[in-house]
Write an enzyme that holds these catalytic residues in place. Sequence first.
Site: not given
Length: 628
Positions: A319-323
């Site tokens: 999810g957004s932890t990959f951004k």
Amino acid sequence: MHRSSDRSKLFSRRAAVLGGGKLVLMSALVGRMYYLQVVEAPRFKTMAEENRISIRLLPPPRGNIVDRFGEELAVNEQNYRVIITAEDTNGNPKGTLDTLGQIIEIGEKEKNKILKEIKRKRSFVPVTVRENLTWEEVAQIEVNTPDLPGSEIDVGQTRHYPKGNYSAHVLGYVASVTERDAKDDPLLELPGFRIGKSGIEKLHDLKLRGTGGTSQVEVNALGRVIQEVQRQDGEPGAEITLTLDAGLQEMVAERLGEEAAAAVVLDIHTGEVLSMASSPTYDPNAFNRGLSHKEWQNLITNPRGPLTNKAIAGQYAPGSTFKMVVALAALEKGVITPSQEIYCPGHMELGNARFHCWKRGGHGHVNMEEAHMHSCDVYFYEIAKRTGINRIHDMARRLGIGELNGIDLPGERTGLMPSRDWKLATIGAPWQGGETLITGIGQGYVLATPLQLAVMTARIVSGTKIIPHLTRKITTSDAVEVPVRTTFEPLGISQAHLKIVQRGMNAVTNIPGGTAFRSRIKEAEFAMAGKTGTAQVRRISKSERDTRVLKNDELPWELRDHALFVAFAPYNNPRYAVSVVVEHGGSGSKTAAPIARDILLEAQRRESARGELLVPTKTTPKKNEKEA
């Protein structure tokens, strides 16, 4: 006279021949007796001794496992067991078993199995009825000994885990040797001997076993033991010191509770794993004493997977932890600057497809720090499109996503970081532009383990390729072995770029409007910086978007989003990295972030209490320029 003389000569010759023959035979007999009694005497003496002396292998004590401060995590305890010797039961072993069954629980199947084993063995060989007796059971059996002919309490050793289930997935468990286990060690042939089946117990099993001793006992012709002649104790197993902090581990396990979740805490400078928890968990002591069929079925049918170490084997869309990965790849390629803004109207068009932001009305104009702070999907769609999947893939691999991190624990999985070549080779289809956009927000094919997310965070903060590990040292009776840890090599990522991403993570937690501001650590000296993540596990249809997207609490548990959060602390003097994943937990900001906050706060307070943490001067985390 002549005939008489001839007969006399013939008789004399025959007598001489007969006497000579006897002399030869006597000489041969004497020679053979001399050979056997004098020349071969030592060999026959040895053979006689071997017939009389039986050498038996003694199991050594299994080595202890302790935490970084020496607190015991796996030890040996006395194992009280009751045994029956058939010849002492007055010819009625079944009667003794029936009486025992009134004191301790012995099922009919178990009784039949014991009686079958008694018949199979010699009458003077003891047979184990039950192990791991409680002190109360031992006392009851001892009191009733007159009514239990042939029974006896025997004392051995058993594996015990003082912390119970708190570290089960890290420590693993021991169990009896099976036919599938290699028989390269004579110790494995000993009845009741146990070996490591998972976790650290399995990884360091050979060192933990030690070296067997020997006992020389005198036996009669039937094999009955008369007395012990000589004993030589073996070498106990090595003591394994782990990097875990048992107190922190206990707190983390309790904080996760019964959620299907995992959390990892790393020292960003050394790669030491201070805590690794997976829930729900199990009691490793149960495997040692022997699981019942019902207990085993409960474990393997539990949909939340208590036997899986989710920290290293659970694979989730980040999810957004990959951004942060996408931001670093974009900065490195030079497709955007930190101050450059991208407009978010709440969606992005690509061909005939529309890609939505999590915020229905959009975020308006945002720069890189604000995009992290608000977790704007459209911003990361755009920079992912500009950067390209292969560059994102390369950056992700440098940060530890999609590859083994080398943790010294069995069962680590690789996760998945897609690329154009991967899709063509695996699926047989070319990469699509829309897949790059989805990858930009950590969805699609991307999969990561909680350990990988913690490593990613630690590498972003340290700028080095840290390698996580659990084994701190191995202590034998004559040496201390410390695993070699080389200096971690630089990632080759610009420090200026890393600082930009770190500031974005700081905005997430410490600036009003950040997605995890409500879960911030309010003590400035302990302040954390992090990133929320919410990963969908279902596809939201167009009709649902046109009406109303169902909230997580309106959905069945298995259809709710995964909640994720990664963070480091303290912000001004980083030392710890943490990742938290809660399966179907809903929102990363509401579910995972508060757990990570509590974990990081506890880790820092524990170190501060020991005087090991260099607490920085109290400063308020820098505010976003617009907020200022």
